[in-house]
Write an enzyme that holds these catalytic residues in place. Structure first.
Site, mmCIF file in Angstrom:
data_model
loop_
_atom_site.group_PDB
_atom_site.id
_atom_site.type_symbol
_atom_site.label_atom_id
_atom_site.label_comp_id
_atom_site.label_asym_id
_atom_site.label_seq_id
_atom_site.Cartn_x
_atom_site.Cartn_y
_atom_site.Cartn_z
ATOM 1 N N CYS A 49 58.482 -24.854 28.913
ATOM 2 C CA CYS A 49 57.610 -23.700 28.656
ATOM 3 C C CYS A 49 56.229 -23.889 29.261
ATOM 4 C CB CYS A 49 57.378 -23.533 27.162
ATOM 5 S SG CYS A 49 58.866 -23.324 26.237
ATOM 6 N N ASP A 104 62.877 -24.133 17.037
ATOM 7 C CA ASP A 104 63.353 -23.976 18.417
ATOM 8 C C ASP A 104 62.339 -24.500 19.425
ATOM 9 O OD1 ASP A 104 64.403 -23.117 20.806
ATOM 10 O OD2 ASP A 104 63.861 -21.003 20.504
ATOM 11 N N ARG A 140 66.248 -24.962 33.548
ATOM 12 C CA ARG A 140 65.085 -24.113 33.821
ATOM 13 C C ARG A 140 64.746 -23.228 32.628
ATOM 14 N NH1 ARG A 140 67.765 -19.856 38.166
ATOM 15 N NH2 ARG A 140 68.923 -18.587 36.675
ATOM 16 N N ARG A 181 62.935 -11.965 29.297
ATOM 17 C CA ARG A 181 62.329 -12.477 28.066
ATOM 18 C C ARG A 181 60.817 -12.639 28.252
ATOM 19 N NH1 ARG A 181 62.322 -17.794 24.937
ATOM 20 N NH2 ARG A 181 62.794 -17.174 22.827
HETATM 21 P P1 XMP Z 1 63.502 -27.489 24.687
HETATM 22 O O1 XMP Z 1 62.253 -28.245 24.404
HETATM 23 O O2 XMP Z 1 64.627 -27.840 23.754
HETATM 24 O O3 XMP Z 1 63.126 -25.953 24.418
HETATM 25 O O4 XMP Z 1 63.916 -27.619 26.115
HETATM 26 C C1 XMP Z 1 64.052 -24.905 24.525
HETATM 27 C C2 XMP Z 1 63.430 -23.621 24.041
HETATM 28 O O5 XMP Z 1 62.324 -23.224 24.893
HETATM 29 C C3 XMP Z 1 62.195 -21.792 24.856
HETATM 30 N N1 XMP Z 1 62.139 -21.324 26.247
HETATM 31 C C4 XMP Z 1 61.014 -21.014 26.888
HETATM 32 N N2 XMP Z 1 59.740 -20.938 26.459
HETATM 33 N N3 XMP Z 1 59.072 -20.295 28.639
HETATM 34 C C5 XMP Z 1 58.753 -20.568 27.335
HETATM 35 O O6 XMP Z 1 57.582 -20.476 26.973
HETATM 36 C C6 XMP Z 1 60.322 -20.334 29.138
HETATM 37 O O7 XMP Z 1 60.576 -20.102 30.311
HETATM 38 C C7 XMP Z 1 61.351 -20.697 28.221
HETATM 39 N N4 XMP Z 1 62.700 -20.799 28.330
HETATM 40 C C8 XMP Z 1 63.149 -21.177 27.115
HETATM 41 C C9 XMP Z 1 63.382 -21.251 24.106
HETATM 42 O O8 XMP Z 1 62.956 -20.909 22.814
HETATM 43 C C10 XMP Z 1 64.345 -22.419 24.119
HETATM 44 O O9 XMP Z 1 65.290 -22.400 23.070
#
Ligand code: XMP
Length: 484
Positions: free
Chosen positions: A303, A336, A384, A398
């Protein structure tokens, strides 16, 4: 006014800022129970969920997650029909009772039965007169019979073993075993065939005793949908999704709240909504009658929301704030993002979460859809953010959609170390949770939520927490540090 605003700034804590305090403990880690809830009606034997991301959860991941007692949420960066097909594949991966049973009339020529078996890949049929069960014929009967001509009734087994509908799985297993048979037709009171249980399905069921199953014995699966996509949500429910996850970067948005009220009227399955990071968001969503709340604005490994938008709440504080409200109303909380080690799961639960959602820790497994690559002799899989340029240009909405064809990304694209089978990763994570419970004297997730306390640590404390003053030459499977 501004200095006051600054002086009133709330302190936010995250995983590395705290540890759970050890306590006098009457229990061993092996005696602990880690079952929990994902939503009001979805209970899990393992409190781990795979994230709806296009490098994490498609049908293979969802099947694997469900078999080990968690649940996978199919991502939505694909057409409605593609997502529906994935949900269907999970639901059909296993079922204790086959309902659309292929039967065959006893007057059917043997050659026709053989042909259907070969072309449709069916290993045997209950044989019927009208709809009534009169026998069973299998591939083996065909192979061992001398007869090439004639009718099915001439080679079928006439004293067919059958059972009443809705038989208990254990009883069915016993009948199959005692009679050394592979298929058990189920009949209603008129002797009509209403189902079939096979020894293969019973064996699979025994192999995965923790599996998350619906009341028909099928694996459970969740499907992600956008908050304004009622058509997708109703299609996913129709295909058998057990829970719908409303997948948005900011669920505490007035248009989203209105959309959720509408969705709640359309759907009868549970609706889990995210993401949020404050108590106010929890209150507003609970008043829309959501069945689960997903917490995390910006903690994820991929993120960039916090640096791009300057918004977010460190994850332990966010979980605690949401859980304080949610626990009053009996709404489950899903932590999450940002989880790197099993200890982070223990901290998330101690802060009030019921279960955790993982992206990065699962993206490197065999079951994720990402591609494998070798960097400096080490195997990786692509991973990604759903707000990364790559995901946005494939259609992800999203994050970052303003207008036209340009995007403002809120995530990055990269690769995570290859980690083998998801079952192994989850085994290590579950073991870590149990170890934490043993130290904290907690028998189950509820006790870990309620009976624990935290100690705040400094950066020195964090340094002390990790291995130090040693060159690690062999990484254990539950402590793989990312290496560039
Ligand atoms: P981890 O730390 O397990 O996190 O890799 C997965 C969670 O990150 C969120 N997610 C995002 N948040 N930009 C964000 O700010 C993104 O591009 C993005 N893609 C996923 C999502 O809640 C996921 O479960």
């Amino acid at each position: 006014m501004y200095t006051e605003k600054l002086s009133k700034a709330k302190e936010g804590l995250t995983f590395d800022d705290v540890l759970v305090m050890p306590r006098r403990s009457p229990i061993e880690p092996r005696e602990t129970e880690i079952k929990s809830v994902f939503s009001k009606r979805i209970k899990l034997n393992t409190p781990i969920i795979s994230s709806p991301m296009d490098t994490v959860t498609e049908w293979e991941m969802a099947v694997a997650m469900s078999r080990i007692g968690g649940i996978g949420i199919i991502h939505r960066n694909m057409s409605r029909n593609e997502e529906a097909t994935m949900v269907r594949r999970v639901k059909r991966a296993e079922s204790l009772i086959i309902r659309n049973v292929h039967t065959i009339d006893q007057e059917t020529p043997i050659s026709v039965a053989r042909n259907i078996m070969e072309t449709k890949g069916i290993a045997g049929f209950p044989v019927v007169v009208g709809e009534k069960l009169v026998g069973i014929v299998t591939k083996r009967d065909m192979e061992f019979s001398e007869r090439k001509e004639g009718k099915v009734k001439e080679i079928m087994t006439k004293d067919v073993v059958f059972a009443e509908d809705n038989i208990d799985p254990e009883e069915a297993r016993k009948i199959l075993y005692d009679h050394r048979i592979e298929k058990l037709p189920l009949v209603d009171k008129y002797h009509k065939v209403v189902g079939l249980i096979t020894s293969k399905d019973i064996t699979t069921r025994h192999k995965f005793p923790l599996a998350s199953r619906d009341d028909k014995g099928q694996l459970m699966v969740g499907a992600a949908v956008g908050p304004f996509d009622i058509d997708r949500a109703t299609l996913m429910e129709k295909e058998g999704a057990d829970v719908i996850v409303i997948d948005t970067a900011h669920a505490h948005n007035e248009n989203v709240l209105t959309a959720i009220k509408k969705l709640k009227k359309e759907l009868s399955v549970d609706i889990v909504v995210g993401n949020i990071a404050t108590a106010d968001a929890a209150k507003d969503l609970i008043s829309c009658e959501v069945d689960g709340l997903k917490v995390g604005i910006g903690p994820g490994s991929i993120c960039t929301t916090r640096v791009v938008a300057g918004i977010g709440v460190p994850q332990i504080t966010a979980i605690g704030d949401v859980a304080d409200v949610a626990s009053e109303f009996g709404v489950p909380v899903i932590a999450d993002g940002g989880i790197r080690f099993s200890g982070d799961i223990v901290k998330a639960i101690a802060a009030g979460a019921d279960c955790v959602m993982l992206g990065s820790l699962l993206a490197g497994t065999d079951e994720s859809p990402g591609n494998e690559m070798i960097i400096n002799g080490r195997k990786y899989k692509t991973y990604r953010g759903m707000g990364s340029m790559g995901a946005l240009s494939k259609g992800s909405d999203r994050y970052g959609k303003f207008s036209g064809s340009k995007f403002v990304a809120e995530g990055v694209e990269g690769a995570v170390p290859y980690r083998g089978k998801v079952e192994e990763v989850v085994y290590q994570l579950s073991g870590g949770i149990r170890a934490g419970m043993g130290y904290a004297g907690c028998r189950n997730v509820q006790e870990l939520k309620q009976k624990t306390s935290f100690v705040r640590i400094t950066n020195n404390g964090l340094t002390e927490s990790h291995p130090h003053d040693i060159r690690v030459v062999s990484e254990p499977p539950n402590y793989q540090l990312f290496q560039n």
